[in-house]
Motif scaffolding. Sequence first.
Motif, mmCIF file in Angstrom:
data_model
loop_
_atom_site.group_PDB
_atom_site.id
_atom_site.type_symbol
_atom_site.label_atom_id
_atom_site.label_comp_id
_atom_site.label_asym_id
_atom_site.label_seq_id
_atom_site.Cartn_x
_atom_site.Cartn_y
_atom_site.Cartn_z
ATOM 1 N N TYR A 209 0.840 -1.197 0.000
ATOM 2 C CA TYR A 209 0.000 0.000 0.000
ATOM 3 C C TYR A 209 0.883 1.258 0.000
ATOM 4 C CZ TYR A 209 -3.487 3.401 1.442
ATOM 5 O OH TYR A 209 -4.306 4.509 1.500
ATOM 6 N N CYS A 210 1.863 1.285 0.890
ATOM 7 C CA CYS A 210 2.675 2.497 1.056
ATOM 8 C C CYS A 210 3.593 2.742 -0.144
ATOM 9 C CB CYS A 210 3.503 2.423 2.336
ATOM 10 S SG CYS A 210 2.459 2.447 3.813
ATOM 11 N N ASN A 240 -8.758 -20.622 -8.808
ATOM 12 C CA ASN A 240 -7.797 -19.917 -9.672
ATOM 13 C C ASN A 240 -7.845 -18.408 -9.493
ATOM 14 O OD1 ASN A 240 -6.859 -22.299 -11.085
ATOM 15 N ND2 ASN A 240 -8.945 -22.374 -11.904
ATOM 16 N N GLN A 241 -9.069 -17.894 -9.446
ATOM 17 C CA GLN A 241 -9.247 -16.449 -9.332
ATOM 18 C C GLN A 241 -10.368 -16.171 -8.366
ATOM 19 O OE1 GLN A 241 -10.161 -15.156 -13.365
ATOM 20 N NE2 GLN A 241 -8.370 -13.829 -13.179
ATOM 21 N N ILE A 242 -10.142 -15.261 -7.438
ATOM 22 C CA ILE A 242 -11.253 -14.828 -6.576
ATOM 23 C C ILE A 242 -11.191 -13.314 -6.419
ATOM 24 C CG2 ILE A 242 -11.711 -16.946 -5.274
ATOM 25 C CD1 ILE A 242 -9.871 -15.976 -3.083
ATOM 26 N N SER A 243 -12.323 -12.741 -6.035
ATOM 27 C CA SER A 243 -12.377 -11.287 -5.840
ATOM 28 C C SER A 243 -11.844 -10.954 -4.443
ATOM 29 C CB SER A 243 -13.817 -10.808 -5.965
ATOM 30 O OG SER A 243 -14.584 -11.382 -4.918
ATOM 31 N N TYR A 244 -11.478 -9.670 -4.242
ATOM 32 C CA TYR A 244 -11.076 -9.243 -2.890
ATOM 33 C C TYR A 244 -12.172 -9.586 -1.899
ATOM 34 C CZ TYR A 244 -7.493 -6.293 -5.083
ATOM 35 O OH TYR A 244 -6.424 -5.836 -5.793
ATOM 36 N N LYS A 269 -6.121 0.029 -3.069
ATOM 37 C CA LYS A 269 -5.325 0.506 -4.203
ATOM 38 C C LYS A 269 -5.376 -0.453 -5.386
ATOM 39 C CE LYS A 269 -2.214 3.774 -2.104
ATOM 40 N NZ LYS A 269 -0.848 4.231 -1.901
ATOM 41 N N GLU A 270 -6.274 -1.425 -5.295
ATOM 42 C CA GLU A 270 -6.421 -2.444 -6.347
ATOM 43 C C GLU A 270 -5.086 -3.095 -6.721
ATOM 44 O OE1 GLU A 270 -8.914 -1.256 -9.583
ATOM 45 O OE2 GLU A 270 -10.470 -0.512 -8.226
#
Length: 417
Positions: A209-210, A240-244, A269-270
């Motif tokens: 993040y920083c 395989n893929q997941i959302s936040y 911050k995606e």
Amino acid sequence: MKIFKFGGASVKDAEGVKNVLHVLNTVGHEDVLLVISAMGKTTNALEVVIKNYFDKSKELHASLQEVRKYHNQILLDLFEDEDHDVFFDVNAHFDDLEYFIRSNKSPNYSFVYDQVVSIGELVSTTIVSHYFNYSGLKNNWIDVRPLIKTDNNYRDAQVDWETTQKLISKGVKKKTLNITQGFLGSDENNFTTTLGREGSDYTAAIFAYCLGAESVTIWKDVPGVLNADPRYFENAVLLNQISYREAIELAFYGASVIHPKTLQPLQKKEIPLFVKSFINPTLAGTSVSKGADLEPHTPCFIVKKNQLLLSLSSIDFDFIMENHISEIFALFAKFKVKVNLIQNTAISFSVCIEDKYNNFEELRKVLAKKFKVSYNENVSLYTIRHFDENAAKVVETNKTILLRQISRETMQVITKE
Ligand code: ADP
Ligand code: ASP
Ligand code: MG
């Protein structure tokens, strides 16, 4: 810059340290910040030292020696030359710890805890940094404590983001391999603090993040985030893929592969998070990123063991909900008891709680002054995200069900095994 995090399991012995070097050589190490935890079960071993210290146990010295010996054996396995500086640097950390234990006057358990357990991360990063240099991979060792500033809530310190952001932007070299400790920070008096058990994943997110990092990769002993903890469920499959959002839910309910605090700074911050195998570093693993279309189409199972199911009912049939909930929750916060599930009726209120800091007995006494208190110890809380009938069967067969709660996406069951 990319942030990599290696946990205790990845550096539990000399082979593990060599493998971390192998992973970096495989995937690249320019412009990387490496966050490393204590080796193997060192934090648990240091918790024993702290207990012995407060109990004034005869075992104190032996328990400390055990931790020193474990690390010295790893050094002997990694370095041919016993005169190498690393032996001095590592043992200097242990000498500092022994000095602290001899001279400390503070009766504050949590303060002492943080000063003692922090040695685990300081020593592991010292070893890894020296070993990489020794193997020809130049790197920059960073003491994380002056960079991550926190309050003085020892053992569960909260980050001062504004100050930390400024310090990290100045304190990390670009276009270099940096190595630093997970889990640690420092308060305004520069005493060491820790961010909560298993907090090194969170450290990686703080740096990401920083620094506005490109990505974070946490390297694990599993192929990525699975639909269940393979220690408790057979046939777990890789997501395989997941959302936040999905990852936050899974971590919140207790999928211990990702520390729950890790996701929020990344999501803000995606910054993508990859969870990959340190055994097979070229495999894709799991990617966590933005997108509602990334929800898994398979039920996900999470289990939290060693929970307490506490039920409170009012002594005089007073409606508990209206009058007492805020008061009860204030007590949970005061005694640092974590609430994992809530269910209430007109006159009774049940919660599944986790007593991380062994405060339940004291809490129970306070509650008993106002409520009828009953509880089951050592129960398990199962959560199924995206549940179906079969998934429910997997969890409920051959178990005594104490409580069941169902919402649109999630089913939770408390069982006695
Ligand atoms: P670290 O070495 O970074 O501290 P952990 O041991 O905390 O790593 O996390 C990895 C472990 O998490 C795995 O070995 C696995 O047993 C456990 N785990 C729990 N839930 C899951 C899940 N849903 N997917 C993968 N691993 C899981
Ligand atoms: N060493 C710390 C712990 O075991 C932090 C971490 O591993 O993430 O809790
Ligand atoms: Mg861990």
